[in-house]
Motif scaffolding. Structure first.
Motif, short mmCIF file in Angstrom:
data_model
loop_
_atom_site.label_atom_id
_atom_site.label_comp_id
_atom_site.label_asym_id
_atom_site.label_seq_id
_atom_site.Cartn_x
_atom_site.Cartn_y
_atom_site.Cartn_z
N GLU A 283 1.17 11.74 -30.31
CA GLU A 283 1.03 10.67 -29.31
C GLU A 283 0.62 11.23 -27.95
OE1 GLU A 283 3.36 10.82 -26.94
OE2 GLU A 283 5.17 11.61 -27.87
N SER A 304 -2.33 8.93 -30.66
CA SER A 304 -1.82 7.56 -30.83
C SER A 304 -1.06 7.12 -29.59
CB SER A 304 -0.87 7.52 -32.04
OG SER A 304 -0.10 6.33 -32.08
N LYS A 305 -0.87 5.84 -29.49
CA LYS A 305 0.06 5.29 -28.51
C LYS A 305 1.48 5.76 -28.85
CE LYS A 305 -2.49 1.02 -27.56
NZ LYS A 305 -2.41 -0.48 -27.53
N ASP A 406 -3.14 4.65 -23.92
CA ASP A 406 -1.75 4.24 -23.65
C ASP A 406 -1.42 4.73 -22.24
OD1 ASP A 406 0.90 3.51 -23.68
OD2 ASP A 406 1.48 4.77 -25.37
N ARG A 420 2.05 6.51 -17.78
CA ARG A 420 2.10 5.32 -18.63
C ARG A 420 3.33 4.50 -18.29
NH1 ARG A 420 5.69 5.58 -22.88
NH2 ARG A 420 4.61 3.92 -23.97
#
Length: 456
Positions: A283, A304-305, A406, A420
């Motif tokens: 992530e 990935s988020k 993200d 984030r």
């Protein structure tokens, strides 16, 4: 009803204030209605487990009552780690599952992690459940369900994992710190009896008041006991678990922490040996060294988020063989089922170590040294936090490559920085990594100034 408990990845709140019996009953009724609708079924079997928190038994009774009145058969598997709830759903071919847990939160919290079919509920699905509860649109079934007990899940799980891994001949000494969380009902047996390691136990008795330290292995303070025990007993490694057993913390033979992204380097190399070219997911908070190492060893690195529910969905989308988070959620889709399971990750790690004459430090000795901040958290109101990363991206995009998957992750060439918005609280999360401490601190200063400017 406190709508703030319906979060991105789960439902979670202070048990005595936010999760009274009326709301929990309503959740059970709503879940039965929702699951039947999503699966297109008139009958439903739901595995329900719980952690060792003081409120968990009360909440189980109210939830089971709602599920039964909604026409579901409740499979009560008792007090077990969260991954064993997922395991029981898969192995028993049940329709859905719910774990009652406050995860790594303090003892007064509790909540629910939920799956319908192979999908973990998150985002819009959790809000849909909230709407069904608020509208009282789930009617009681004409034919109520029942509660049946399955007391064999722990032994079934241990037998399965024992047959899944192949331990080598090297003896291992392992410190196991369960932090008085629910992992204590299975992890000691797994390490000592199934995997055959010499075990030094720490705080393995489940106690929902968590009297020794907070069960969150992402916080260095919570790892002091396992670090000290590894040094004292000259152990090969130490393992620590969070409150519900789906996140792992690892300490090497020197008593130094191997954070989640570095652990993923070791695990990904092993997976790629038997799955050349496999997709592996990290992530946005993970070190660049992870993504570079996956590519170097012939894998397909995917970013990935953040969030266990989102990563499970990404695994389904990409067919990834392995995924992991900085936080210690590790998802094996190689020889396993693709959900996050700290106990199974323990087994795979010990399998690797028992089949080599190298220690953890030697296995990771060729990873380039970088200097990263921990996960830095800055208080920021919920109505502001989601706007900040976009403004930060604007400030840096003219000169640097930015990734807005993200929040925003800025590639500075010789380092990177992340901003984030947390999905679980009024917080901004920041992290910076660079090749030297001086460059790390410089980049952090740039990031902090950009965030201040964005909030102003």
């Amino acid at each position: 009803m406190n709508t703030q408990i319906f979060r991105q990845y789960d439902i979670r709140g202070i048990a005595d204030r936010d999760l009274d019996n009326e709301l929990v009953f309503g959740l059970g009724l709503a879940f039965a209605h929702f699951a039947k609708m999503k699966l297109g079924k008139s009958e439903l079997s739901v595995v329900v487990g719980r952690d060792a928190r003081v409120s968990s038994d009360r909440i189980f009774c109210a939830l089971a009552d709602g599920l039964v009145k909604g026409g579901a058969t409740v499979v009560d598997i008792g007090m077990v780690p969260t991954p064993l709830v997922y395991f029981a759903r898969v192995q028993g071919s049940h329709d859905a599952c719910i774990q009652i847990t406050g995860s790594h939160n303090a003892g007064e919290y509790n909540g629910f992690k939920m799956m319908v079919g192979a999908d973990t509920l998150h985002g819009a699905a959790i809000q849909e459940l909230r709407g069904i509860i608020a509208d009282k649109s789930a009617a009681e079934a004409a034919q109520p369900g029942e509660i049946i007990a399955d007391e064999n899940v722990i032994s079934d799980y241990l037998n399965y994992v024992g047959g899944n891994v192949k331990m080598g001949s090297k003896p291992l000494k392992v410190v196991v710190d369960c932090g008085n969380g629910i992992a204590g009902v299975a992890a000691p047996q797994l390490v000592q009896d199934v995997l055959g390691a010499q075990m030094i136990p720490l705080f393995v008795e489940p106690d929902g008041n968590f009297p020794n330290h907070h069960p969150d292995p992402t916080v260095l303070e919570n790892l002091q006991d396992v670090m000290a025990a590894v040094r004292e007993h000259q152990a090969d490694l130490g393992i620590a678990y969070d409150g519900d057993g789906d996140r792992i913390g690892v300490v090497d033979h020197k008593g130094e922490v191997i954070w989640g992204d570095k652990l993923m380097i070791l695990l990904s190399r092993d997976v790629l040996k038997s799955n050349p070219g496999a997709t592996i997911i990290g992530e946005v908070k993970c070190s660049q060294t992870l993504f570079d190492d996956i590519q170097k060893h012939g894998g397909n690195a995917v970013m990935s988020k953040v969030g266990h529910s989102l990563i499970k969905a990404k695994i389904k989308e990409t067919g990834a063989k392995l995924a992991g988070e900085m936080s210690g959620h590790i998802f094996f889709n190689d020889r396993y089922f693709g959900f996050d399971d700290a106990l199974y990750a323990t087994a795979r790690l010990l399998e690797i170590l028992s089949n080599t004459d190298q220690d953890l430090g030697q296995l990771l000795g060729d990873v380039p040294e970088t200097f990263a901040t921990p996960e830095l958290r800055l208080d920021c109101p919920d109505d502001v936090k989601f706007d900040v990363p976009g403004k930060v991206a604007e400030q840096f995009s003219k000169e640097w490559e930015v990734n807005t998957l993200d929040g925003v992750r800025i590639n500075f060439g010789d380092g990177w920085g992340l901003v984030r918005a947390s999905n679980t609280g009024p917080v901004l999360v920041m992290r910076v990594e660079a090749g030297t401490p001086e460059r790390r601190d410089e980049l952090l200063g740039w990031l902090e100034n950009a965030v201040k400017s964005a909030i102003a």
